[in-house]
Design a protein around this motif. Sequence first.
Motif, PDB file in Angstrom:
ATOM      1  N   GLN A  44       8.880  -8.812  54.565  1.00  0.00           N
ATOM      2  CA  GLN A  44       7.757  -9.246  55.364  1.00  0.00           C
ATOM      3  C   GLN A  44       6.989  -8.070  55.940  1.00  0.00           C
ATOM      4  OE1 GLN A  44       7.400 -12.406  54.358  1.00  0.00           O
ATOM      5  NE2 GLN A  44       6.943 -13.024  56.438  1.00  0.00           N
ATOM      6  N   ASP A  45       7.722  -7.048  56.377  1.00  0.00           N
ATOM      7  CA  ASP A  45       7.078  -5.890  56.984  1.00  0.00           C
ATOM      8  C   ASP A  45       6.337  -5.066  55.938  1.00  0.00           C
ATOM      9  OD1 ASP A  45       6.715  -3.998  59.291  1.00  0.00           O
ATOM     10  OD2 ASP A  45       7.807  -2.694  57.910  1.00  0.00           O
ATOM     11  N   ALA A  46       6.940  -4.917  54.747  1.00  0.00           N
ATOM     12  CA  ALA A  46       6.369  -4.043  53.727  1.00  0.00           C
ATOM     13  C   ALA A  46       5.274  -4.723  52.918  1.00  0.00           C
ATOM     14  CB  ALA A  46       7.468  -3.548  52.792  1.00  0.00           C
ATOM     15  N   THR A  47       5.247  -6.057  52.911  1.00  0.00           N
ATOM     16  CA  THR A  47       4.300  -6.776  52.076  1.00  0.00           C
ATOM     17  C   THR A  47       3.404  -7.656  52.939  1.00  0.00           C
ATOM     18  OG1 THR A  47       5.974  -6.837  50.326  1.00  0.00           O
ATOM     19  CG2 THR A  47       4.050  -8.262  50.062  1.00  0.00           C
ATOM     20  N   PRO A  48       2.234  -7.186  53.293  1.00  0.00           N
ATOM     21  CA  PRO A  48       1.305  -8.031  54.053  1.00  0.00           C
ATOM     22  C   PRO A  48       0.773  -9.150  53.173  1.00  0.00           C
ATOM     23  CG  PRO A  48       0.222  -6.021  53.365  1.00  0.00           C
ATOM     24  CD  PRO A  48       1.669  -5.864  52.989  1.00  0.00           C
ATOM     25  N   LYS A  49       0.539 -10.302  53.766  1.00  0.00           N
ATOM     26  CA  LYS A  49      -0.046 -11.406  53.010  1.00  0.00           C
ATOM     27  C   LYS A  49      -1.492 -11.101  52.644  1.00  0.00           C
ATOM     28  CE  LYS A  49       2.621 -14.820  51.959  1.00  0.00           C
ATOM     29  NZ  LYS A  49       2.775 -15.182  50.530  1.00  0.00           N
ATOM     30  N   VAL A  50      -2.206 -10.487  53.593  1.00  0.00           N
ATOM     31  CA  VAL A  50      -3.624 -10.177  53.386  1.00  0.00           C
ATOM     32  C   VAL A  50      -3.875  -8.733  53.790  1.00  0.00           C
ATOM     33  CG1 VAL A  50      -5.999 -10.713  54.071  1.00  0.00           C
ATOM     34  CG2 VAL A  50      -4.322 -12.568  53.796  1.00  0.00           C
ATOM     35  N   GLN A  51      -4.665  -8.021  53.029  1.00  0.00           N
ATOM     36  CA  GLN A  51      -5.083  -6.675  53.409  1.00  0.00           C
ATOM     37  C   GLN A  51      -6.567  -6.510  53.100  1.00  0.00           C
ATOM     38  OE1 GLN A  51      -1.997  -4.995  50.676  1.00  0.00           O
ATOM     39  NE2 GLN A  51      -3.667  -3.644  50.016  1.00  0.00           N
ATOM     40  N   VAL A  52      -7.237  -5.764  53.960  1.00  0.00           N
ATOM     41  CA  VAL A  52      -8.680  -5.561  53.852  1.00  0.00           C
ATOM     42  C   VAL A  52      -8.966  -4.071  53.824  1.00  0.00           C
ATOM     43  CG1 VAL A  52     -10.922  -5.977  54.911  1.00  0.00           C
ATOM     44  CG2 VAL A  52      -9.132  -7.723  55.078  1.00  0.00           C
ATOM     45  N   PHE A  53      -9.710  -3.637  52.822  1.00  0.00           N
ATOM     46  CA  PHE A  53     -10.041  -2.218  52.663  1.00  0.00           C
ATOM     47  C   PHE A  53     -11.536  -2.010  52.848  1.00  0.00           C
ATOM     48  CE2 PHE A  53     -11.927   0.708  49.467  1.00  0.00           C
ATOM     49  CZ  PHE A  53     -11.575   1.910  50.064  1.00  0.00           C
ATOM     50  N   GLY A  54     -11.909  -0.909  53.470  1.00  0.00           N
ATOM     51  CA  GLY A  54     -13.304  -0.516  53.572  1.00  0.00           C
ATOM     52  C   GLY A  54     -13.414   0.990  53.605  1.00  0.00           C
ATOM     53  N   GLY A  55     -14.393   1.541  52.895  1.00  0.00           N
ATOM     54  CA  GLY A  55     -14.519   2.987  52.906  1.00  0.00           C
ATOM     55  C   GLY A  55     -15.695   3.501  52.090  1.00  0.00           C
ATOM     56  N   TYR A  56     -15.672   4.805  51.898  1.00  0.00           N
ATOM     57  CA  TYR A  56     -16.731   5.533  51.190  1.00  0.00           C
ATOM     58  C   TYR A  56     -16.477   5.479  49.689  1.00  0.00           C
ATOM     59  CZ  TYR A  56     -19.311   9.600  49.437  1.00  0.00           C
ATOM     60  OH  TYR A  56     -20.129  10.435  48.718  1.00  0.00           O
ATOM     61  N   SER A  57     -17.555   5.454  48.922  1.00  0.00           N
ATOM     62  CA  SER A  57     -17.451   5.428  47.475  1.00  0.00           C
ATOM     63  C   SER A  57     -18.430   6.427  46.869  1.00  0.00           C
ATOM     64  CB  SER A  57     -17.763   4.016  46.959  1.00  0.00           C
ATOM     65  OG  SER A  57     -17.727   3.988  45.549  1.00  0.00           O
ATOM     66  N   LEU A  58     -17.984   7.094  45.814  1.00  0.00           N
ATOM     67  CA  LEU A  58     -18.815   8.057  45.089  1.00  0.00           C
ATOM     68  C   LEU A  58     -18.764   7.696  43.617  1.00  0.00           C
ATOM     69  CD1 LEU A  58     -20.431  10.766  45.401  1.00  0.00           C
ATOM     70  CD2 LEU A  58     -18.301  11.930  44.795  1.00  0.00           C
ATOM     71  N   LEU A  59     -19.929   7.469  43.016  1.00  0.00           N
ATOM     72  CA  LEU A  59     -19.981   7.048  41.619  1.00  0.00           C
ATOM     73  C   LEU A  59     -20.631   8.113  40.755  1.00  0.00           C
ATOM     74  CD1 LEU A  59     -19.918   3.852  40.051  1.00  0.00           C
ATOM     75  CD2 LEU A  59     -22.123   4.889  39.537  1.00  0.00           C
ATOM     76  N   HIS A  60     -19.919   8.526  39.711  1.00  0.00           N
ATOM     77  CA  HIS A  60     -20.497   9.426  38.706  1.00  0.00           C
ATOM     78  C   HIS A  60     -21.227   8.565  37.693  1.00  0.00           C
ATOM     79  CE1 HIS A  60     -20.502  11.940  35.014  1.00  0.00           C
ATOM     80  NE2 HIS A  60     -20.754  12.893  35.885  1.00  0.00           N
ATOM     81  N   LEU A  61     -22.554   8.681  37.662  1.00  0.00           N
ATOM     82  CA  LEU A  61     -23.407   7.763  36.921  1.00  0.00           C
ATOM     83  C   LEU A  61     -23.572   8.183  35.464  1.00  0.00           C
ATOM     84  CD1 LEU A  61     -25.297   5.276  37.269  1.00  0.00           C
ATOM     85  CD2 LEU A  61     -27.138   6.892  37.758  1.00  0.00           C
ATOM     86  N   ASP A  62     -23.359   7.225  34.572  1.00  0.00           N
ATOM     87  CA  ASP A  62     -23.624   7.405  33.145  1.00  0.00           C
ATOM     88  C   ASP A  62     -25.073   6.999  32.887  1.00  0.00           C
ATOM     89  OD1 ASP A  62     -23.804   7.351  30.401  1.00  0.00           O
ATOM     90  OD2 ASP A  62     -22.155   5.933  30.099  1.00  0.00           O
ATOM     91  N   HIS A  63     -25.908   7.946  32.498  1.00  0.00           N
ATOM     92  CA  HIS A  63     -27.336   7.665  32.283  1.00  0.00           C
ATOM     93  C   HIS A  63     -27.629   7.003  30.941  1.00  0.00           C
ATOM     94  CE1 HIS A  63     -28.878   9.552  35.898  1.00  0.00           C
ATOM     95  NE2 HIS A  63     -28.091  10.586  35.687  1.00  0.00           N
ATOM     96  N   GLY A  64     -26.617   6.856  30.105  1.00  0.00           N
ATOM     97  CA  GLY A  64     -26.813   6.142  28.847  1.00  0.00           C
ATOM     98  C   GLY A  64     -27.727   6.825  27.855  1.00  0.00           C
ATOM     99  N   GLY A  65     -27.844   8.149  27.919  1.00  0.00           N
ATOM    100  CA  GLY A  65     -28.703   8.882  26.984  1.00  0.00           C
ATOM    101  C   GLY A  65     -30.060   9.237  27.546  1.00  0.00           C
ATOM    102  N   LEU A  66     -30.377   8.781  28.755  1.00  0.00           N
ATOM    103  CA  LEU A  66     -31.658   9.146  29.381  1.00  0.00           C
ATOM    104  C   LEU A  66     -31.649  10.623  29.746  1.00  0.00           C
ATOM    105  CD1 LEU A  66     -34.331   7.851  30.502  1.00  0.00           C
ATOM    106  CD2 LEU A  66     -33.186   7.846  32.728  1.00  0.00           C
ATOM    107  N   ASN A  67     -32.741  11.316  29.456  1.00  0.00           N
ATOM    108  CA  ASN A  67     -32.858  12.726  29.816  1.00  0.00           C
ATOM    109  C   ASN A  67     -34.319  13.057  30.101  1.00  0.00           C
ATOM    110  OD1 ASN A  67     -34.144  13.641  27.210  1.00  0.00           O
ATOM    111  ND2 ASN A  67     -32.165  12.945  26.393  1.00  0.00           N
ATOM    112  N   GLY A  68     -34.529  14.244  30.659  1.00  0.00           N
ATOM    113  CA  GLY A  68     -35.875  14.645  31.044  1.00  0.00           C
ATOM    114  C   GLY A  68     -36.831  14.733  29.880  1.00  0.00           C
ATOM    115  N   GLY A  69     -36.365  15.263  28.751  1.00  0.00           N
ATOM    116  CA  GLY A  69     -37.225  15.389  27.572  1.00  0.00           C
ATOM    117  C   GLY A  69     -37.708  14.043  27.076  1.00  0.00           C
ATOM    118  N   LEU A  70     -36.833  13.042  27.069  1.00  0.00           N
ATOM    119  CA  LEU A  70     -37.216  11.705  26.630  1.00  0.00           C
ATOM    120  C   LEU A  70     -38.264  11.104  27.570  1.00  0.00           C
ATOM    121  CD1 LEU A  70     -36.688   9.304  24.690  1.00  0.00           C
ATOM    122  CD2 LEU A  70     -34.911   8.552  26.283  1.00  0.00           C
ATOM    123  N   LEU A  71     -38.069  11.281  28.874  1.00  0.00           N
ATOM    124  CA  LEU A  71     -39.045  10.781  29.848  1.00  0.00           C
ATOM    125  C   LEU A  71     -40.401  11.478  29.683  1.00  0.00           C
ATOM    126  CD1 LEU A  71     -36.793  10.494  33.020  1.00  0.00           C
ATOM    127  CD2 LEU A  71     -37.975   8.607  31.886  1.00  0.00           C
TER     128      LEU A  71
END
Length: 232
Positions: free
Chosen positions: A22-49
Motif C-alpha cells: 500500500q505504501d509503495a504503490t499509490p492508487k493514483v499519481q499525478v505528474f507535472g513538469g517541464y518538457s523539451l522536444l527535439h523537433l523533426d522538421h520532416g525534410g524542411l530546410n532553408g534552401g527549400l523555403l
Amino acid sequence: MIRFAAAAMAFIIPIGSFAFAQDATPKVQVFGGYSLLHLDHGGLNGGLLDLDLHQTSDPFAVANYFLDGWNAEAQYNTGRWLGIATDFGGRYGTPITASRDRTLAGLPKETAYSFLAGPVLSYRTKSRVTPFVHGLFGWDRTSLGASTITGSVSSPVSVAATNYTDFAMALGGGVDYRLARRVSLRLGQLDWFHTSVNLNKFYGSAFGTGLIQGLRTNQANRRFSAGVVLRF
C-alpha cells in the motif's frame, strides 16, 4: 507458545507485506513538469523555403530546433506493476528562423498540444527509485499563427493561420525518485514521440497550396520531461 508465535508470524507477515504494498504503490499519481522536444522538421530546410517562396536573398533557415513546453500526466495503478496513464502536453516555438547574416521579423509561432493514453509498467521495490516504461497513443494538434515576414526578404511573405490534427504516440520511460510518501521527483522521462503531421499540407496551407512539397508525412521527434509526482 511456539504454535502461538508461529501463528502470529503467519498473520503479521502478510499484513506487513500488504502495508508495504500500500505504501509503495499509490492508487493514483499525478505528474507535472517541464518538457523539451527535439523537433523533426520532416525534410524542411532553408534552401527549400527560399526556392518555393521565391526569395533570392536566401533569408530562411531551419535549425536543429528544440521546442519548450510542459507535460502533465494522471496515472491510475491497477496493481503494483501495471498502471493506465493519460498524458497531456504543450510545446511552443518558432520552427522557421533567419539564415546567417540575415534579419527577419514576423516569423510565425508554432504551438502544439497532445492528448495520449496507454499502459505503464513500473518496477516497484523497497528502493526509493522506480523505473517505468510506457506506450501512449492519441492525438496531436499543431498550429502555425498568421503573420507577415519582413526584413531580409525579397518581398514580404504572408503566412496564413493553419493547423493540423492527427495520430501521435510516445514510446519510452523514465525514473521516479520518492522523496516522501506522497511526493516523488521524476528525474527524467525520455520518449520517442511520433507525430503524423502532413507537412506538405501544413506548410502549403500557411504559404500557399502547392508551394511546399517533398516533406514527410510523419515525424520522429524526441521528448524529454522532468518534474514532480504527487502520490495518492
